[in-house]
Design a protein around this motif. Structure first.
Motif, PDB file in Angstrom:
ATOM      1  N   ARG A  95     -13.090 -13.309 -11.369  1.00  0.00           N
ATOM      2  CA  ARG A  95     -12.678 -14.066 -10.127  1.00  0.00           C
ATOM      3  C   ARG A  95     -12.065 -13.262  -8.860  1.00  0.00           C
ATOM      4  O   ARG A  95     -12.523 -13.267  -7.797  1.00  0.00           O
ATOM      5  N   PHE A  96     -10.856 -12.577  -9.356  1.00  0.00           N
ATOM      6  CA  PHE A  96     -10.240 -11.796  -8.472  1.00  0.00           C
ATOM      7  C   PHE A  96     -10.095 -10.465  -8.816  1.00  0.00           C
ATOM      8  O   PHE A  96      -8.978 -10.036  -9.443  1.00  0.00           O
ATOM      9  N   PRO A  97     -10.927  -9.630  -8.590  1.00  0.00           N
ATOM     10  CA  PRO A  97     -10.907  -8.232  -9.253  1.00  0.00           C
ATOM     11  C   PRO A  97      -9.593  -7.344  -8.496  1.00  0.00           C
ATOM     12  O   PRO A  97      -9.132  -6.589  -9.187  1.00  0.00           O
ATOM     13  N   GLU A  98      -9.530  -7.521  -7.259  1.00  0.00           N
ATOM     14  CA  GLU A  98      -8.520  -6.867  -6.454  1.00  0.00           C
ATOM     15  C   GLU A  98      -7.111  -7.147  -6.701  1.00  0.00           C
ATOM     16  O   GLU A  98      -6.216  -6.647  -6.425  1.00  0.00           O
ATOM     17  N   ALA A  99      -6.835  -8.227  -7.824  1.00  0.00           N
ATOM     18  CA  ALA A  99      -5.463  -8.682  -8.007  1.00  0.00           C
ATOM     19  C   ALA A  99      -4.945  -7.736  -9.153  1.00  0.00           C
ATOM     20  O   ALA A  99      -3.596  -7.950  -9.092  1.00  0.00           O
ATOM     21  N   GLY A 100      -5.531  -7.459  -9.753  1.00  0.00           N
ATOM     22  CA  GLY A 100      -5.016  -6.320 -10.693  1.00  0.00           C
ATOM     23  C   GLY A 100      -4.346  -7.410 -12.069  1.00  0.00           C
ATOM     24  O   GLY A 100      -3.203  -6.665 -12.402  1.00  0.00           O
ATOM     25  N   VAL A 101      -4.917  -8.396 -12.550  1.00  0.00           N
ATOM     26  CA  VAL A 101      -4.356  -9.442 -13.270  1.00  0.00           C
ATOM     27  C   VAL A 101      -4.406  -8.779 -14.673  1.00  0.00           C
ATOM     28  O   VAL A 101      -3.437  -9.084 -15.582  1.00  0.00           O
ATOM     29  N   GLY A 102      -5.192  -8.199 -15.093  1.00  0.00           N
ATOM     30  CA  GLY A 102      -5.554  -7.713 -16.503  1.00  0.00           C
ATOM     31  C   GLY A 102      -4.105  -6.720 -16.864  1.00  0.00           C
ATOM     32  O   GLY A 102      -3.612  -6.956 -17.923  1.00  0.00           O
ATOM     33  N   ALA A 103      -3.645  -5.990 -15.908  1.00  0.00           N
ATOM     34  CA  ALA A 103      -2.483  -4.767 -16.314  1.00  0.00           C
ATOM     35  C   ALA A 103      -1.208  -5.978 -16.396  1.00  0.00           C
ATOM     36  O   ALA A 103      -0.471  -5.768 -17.143  1.00  0.00           O
ATOM     37  N   LEU A 104      -1.329  -7.136 -15.538  1.00  0.00           N
ATOM     38  CA  LEU A 104       0.024  -7.941 -15.657  1.00  0.00           C
ATOM     39  C   LEU A 104      -0.103  -8.710 -17.263  1.00  0.00           C
ATOM     40  O   LEU A 104       1.137  -8.813 -17.501  1.00  0.00           O
ATOM     41  N   TRP A 127       8.150  -9.280 -11.588  1.00  0.00           N
ATOM     42  CA  TRP A 127       8.017 -10.066 -10.507  1.00  0.00           C
ATOM     43  C   TRP A 127       7.290  -9.802  -9.343  1.00  0.00           C
ATOM     44  O   TRP A 127       6.686 -10.403  -8.414  1.00  0.00           O
ATOM     45  N   ASN A 128       7.694  -8.593  -8.868  1.00  0.00           N
ATOM     46  CA  ASN A 128       7.121  -7.804  -7.660  1.00  0.00           C
ATOM     47  C   ASN A 128       5.797  -7.954  -7.619  1.00  0.00           C
ATOM     48  O   ASN A 128       4.882  -8.116  -6.635  1.00  0.00           O
ATOM     49  N   ASP A 129       5.100  -7.512  -8.995  1.00  0.00           N
ATOM     50  CA  ASP A 129       3.853  -7.148  -9.094  1.00  0.00           C
ATOM     51  C   ASP A 129       2.983  -8.491  -9.039  1.00  0.00           C
ATOM     52  O   ASP A 129       1.887  -8.644  -8.787  1.00  0.00           O
ATOM     53  N   VAL A 130       3.798  -9.678  -9.636  1.00  0.00           N
ATOM     54  CA  VAL A 130       3.126 -10.945  -9.731  1.00  0.00           C
ATOM     55  C   VAL A 130       3.125 -11.291  -8.267  1.00  0.00           C
ATOM     56  O   VAL A 130       1.963 -12.012  -8.099  1.00  0.00           O
ATOM     57  N   ASP A 131       4.201 -11.329  -7.554  1.00  0.00           N
ATOM     58  CA  ASP A 131       4.105 -11.907  -6.208  1.00  0.00           C
ATOM     59  C   ASP A 131       2.784 -11.245  -5.334  1.00  0.00           C
ATOM     60  O   ASP A 131       2.276 -11.645  -4.588  1.00  0.00           O
ATOM     61  N   THR A 132       2.569  -9.833  -5.778  1.00  0.00           N
ATOM     62  CA  THR A 132       1.408  -8.946  -5.166  1.00  0.00           C
ATOM     63  C   THR A 132       0.165  -9.584  -5.255  1.00  0.00           C
ATOM     64  O   THR A 132      -0.663  -9.864  -4.617  1.00  0.00           O
ATOM     65  N   ALA A 133       0.172  -9.810  -6.584  1.00  0.00           N
ATOM     66  CA  ALA A 133      -1.082 -10.413  -7.280  1.00  0.00           C
ATOM     67  C   ALA A 133      -1.255 -11.844  -6.692  1.00  0.00           C
ATOM     68  O   ALA A 133      -2.479 -12.020  -6.424  1.00  0.00           O
ATOM     69  N   VAL A 134      -0.390 -12.691  -6.771  1.00  0.00           N
ATOM     70  CA  VAL A 134      -0.604 -13.812  -6.203  1.00  0.00           C
ATOM     71  C   VAL A 134      -1.020 -13.776  -4.853  1.00  0.00           C
ATOM     72  O   VAL A 134      -1.831 -14.755  -4.243  1.00  0.00           O
ATOM     73  N   GLY A 135      -0.502 -12.972  -3.889  1.00  0.00           N
ATOM     74  CA  GLY A 135      -0.846 -12.686  -2.597  1.00  0.00           C
ATOM     75  C   GLY A 135      -2.215 -12.557  -2.401  1.00  0.00           C
ATOM     76  O   GLY A 135      -3.099 -12.848  -1.575  1.00  0.00           O
ATOM     77  N   GLY A 136      -2.722 -11.666  -3.275  1.00  0.00           N
ATOM     78  CA  GLY A 136      -4.190 -11.165  -3.522  1.00  0.00           C
ATOM     79  C   GLY A 136      -5.243 -12.165  -3.777  1.00  0.00           C
ATOM     80  O   GLY A 136      -6.152 -12.492  -3.251  1.00  0.00           O
ATOM     81  N   ILE A 137      -4.434 -12.959  -4.675  1.00  0.00           N
ATOM     82  CA  ILE A 137      -5.336 -14.396  -5.040  1.00  0.00           C
ATOM     83  C   ILE A 137      -5.581 -15.399  -3.867  1.00  0.00           C
ATOM     84  O   ILE A 137      -6.545 -15.753  -3.535  1.00  0.00           O
ATOM     85  N   ARG A 138      -4.290 -15.376  -3.212  1.00  0.00           N
ATOM     86  CA  ARG A 138      -4.472 -16.488  -2.087  1.00  0.00           C
ATOM     87  C   ARG A 138      -5.182 -15.852  -1.063  1.00  0.00           C
ATOM     88  O   ARG A 138      -5.936 -16.849  -0.143  1.00  0.00           O
ATOM     89  N   ARG A 139      -5.360 -14.808  -0.792  1.00  0.00           N
ATOM     90  CA  ARG A 139      -6.084 -14.259   0.571  1.00  0.00           C
ATOM     91  C   ARG A 139      -7.602 -14.058  -0.138  1.00  0.00           C
ATOM     92  O   ARG A 139      -8.204 -14.111   0.939  1.00  0.00           O
ATOM     93  N   SER A 140      -7.990 -13.957  -0.974  1.00  0.00           N
ATOM     94  CA  SER A 140      -9.388 -13.935  -1.632  1.00  0.00           C
ATOM     95  C   SER A 140      -9.927 -15.399  -1.500  1.00  0.00           C
ATOM     96  O   SER A 140     -11.137 -15.654  -1.563  1.00  0.00           O
ATOM     97  N   VAL A 141      -9.356 -16.472  -1.350  1.00  0.00           N
ATOM     98  CA  VAL A 141     -10.117 -17.858  -1.139  1.00  0.00           C
ATOM     99  C   VAL A 141     -10.046 -18.242   0.174  1.00  0.00           C
ATOM    100  O   VAL A 141      -9.171 -17.665   1.106  1.00  0.00           O
ATOM    101  N   ARG A 142     -10.918 -19.069   0.551  1.00  0.00           N
ATOM    102  CA  ARG A 142     -10.769 -19.468   1.909  1.00  0.00           C
ATOM    103  C   ARG A 142      -9.971 -20.267   2.345  1.00  0.00           C
ATOM    104  O   ARG A 142      -9.093 -20.941   1.783  1.00  0.00           O
ATOM    105  N   TRP A 143      -9.776 -20.372   3.787  1.00  0.00           N
ATOM    106  CA  TRP A 143      -8.469 -21.130   4.337  1.00  0.00           C
ATOM    107  C   TRP A 143      -8.203 -22.332   3.900  1.00  0.00           C
ATOM    108  O   TRP A 143      -7.242 -22.848   3.774  1.00  0.00           O
TER     109      TRP A 143
END
Length: 168
Positions: A95-104, A127-143
């Motif tokens: 669903r979110f390939p740009e978030a890099g969740v697998g490595a986390l 936690w910094n990487d989690v915050d980055t991934a969370v931001g990527g997830i949020r940006r990838s969904v509609r407003w």
């Protein structure tokens, strides 16, 4: 003469009473409209603080993963509750390939089940990487979905109802 002054004083304070009523009703409407969202936001912030600020480093890393999964659930992505981290990561990576969740997920498993205890620096980096991934997830969904996730987080609601069910 005194009666006229008393009448005038009462009339002069009538505007104040009207203003206070309008302000009270307006404040009540704001509380009714935004109160639940503020309450849920406070609960979410408290949950995040508890996850990120524990004494046990492995629990903090597990909490980072839980934060990521909760964000995905809040944005409308179903995540298997009984699945392993890697299974959850596979679903999230689709669903979110740009978030890099697998490595986390791999890092979380290593931090929780690994031989040593993760250092403070490793936990902070995770936690910094989690915050980055969370931001990527949020940006990838509609407003609209982001707005719904912010004001009506599914993860907080489900936690509230689950706890309520255990108490009764």
């Amino acid at each position: 003469m005194e009666e006229a002054r008393a009448d005038q004083t009462t009339t002069d304070l009538a505007w104040l009473w009207t203003t206070l009523q309008i302000a009270g009703w307006s404040l009540g409407a704001v509380v009714v409209l935004f109160g639940p969202s503020v309450f849920l936001g406070i609960l979410r912030a408290r949950r995040r603080r508890r996850r990120a600020g524990g004494d046990d480093h492995a629990e903090r890393i597990a909490g980072g993963w839980a934060e990521l999964v909760d964000t995905a659930r809040d944005t409308g992505t179903p995540v298997g509750a009984g699945a392993t981290r890697r299974e959850q990561a596979a679903a999230l990576d689709e669903r979110f390939p740009e978030a890099g969740v697998g490595a986390l997920a791999v890092r979380a498993d290593a931090g929780v089940f690994g031989a040593g205890t993760p250092s403070d620096a490793e936990v902070s980096a995770y936690w910094n990487d989690v915050d980055t991934a969370v931001g990527g997830i949020r940006r990838s969904v509609r407003w609209r979905r982001r707005l719904a996730a912010r004001f009506f987080p599914v993860s907080v609601w489900s936690t509230l109802f689950r706890r309520r069910g255990r108490r009764s």
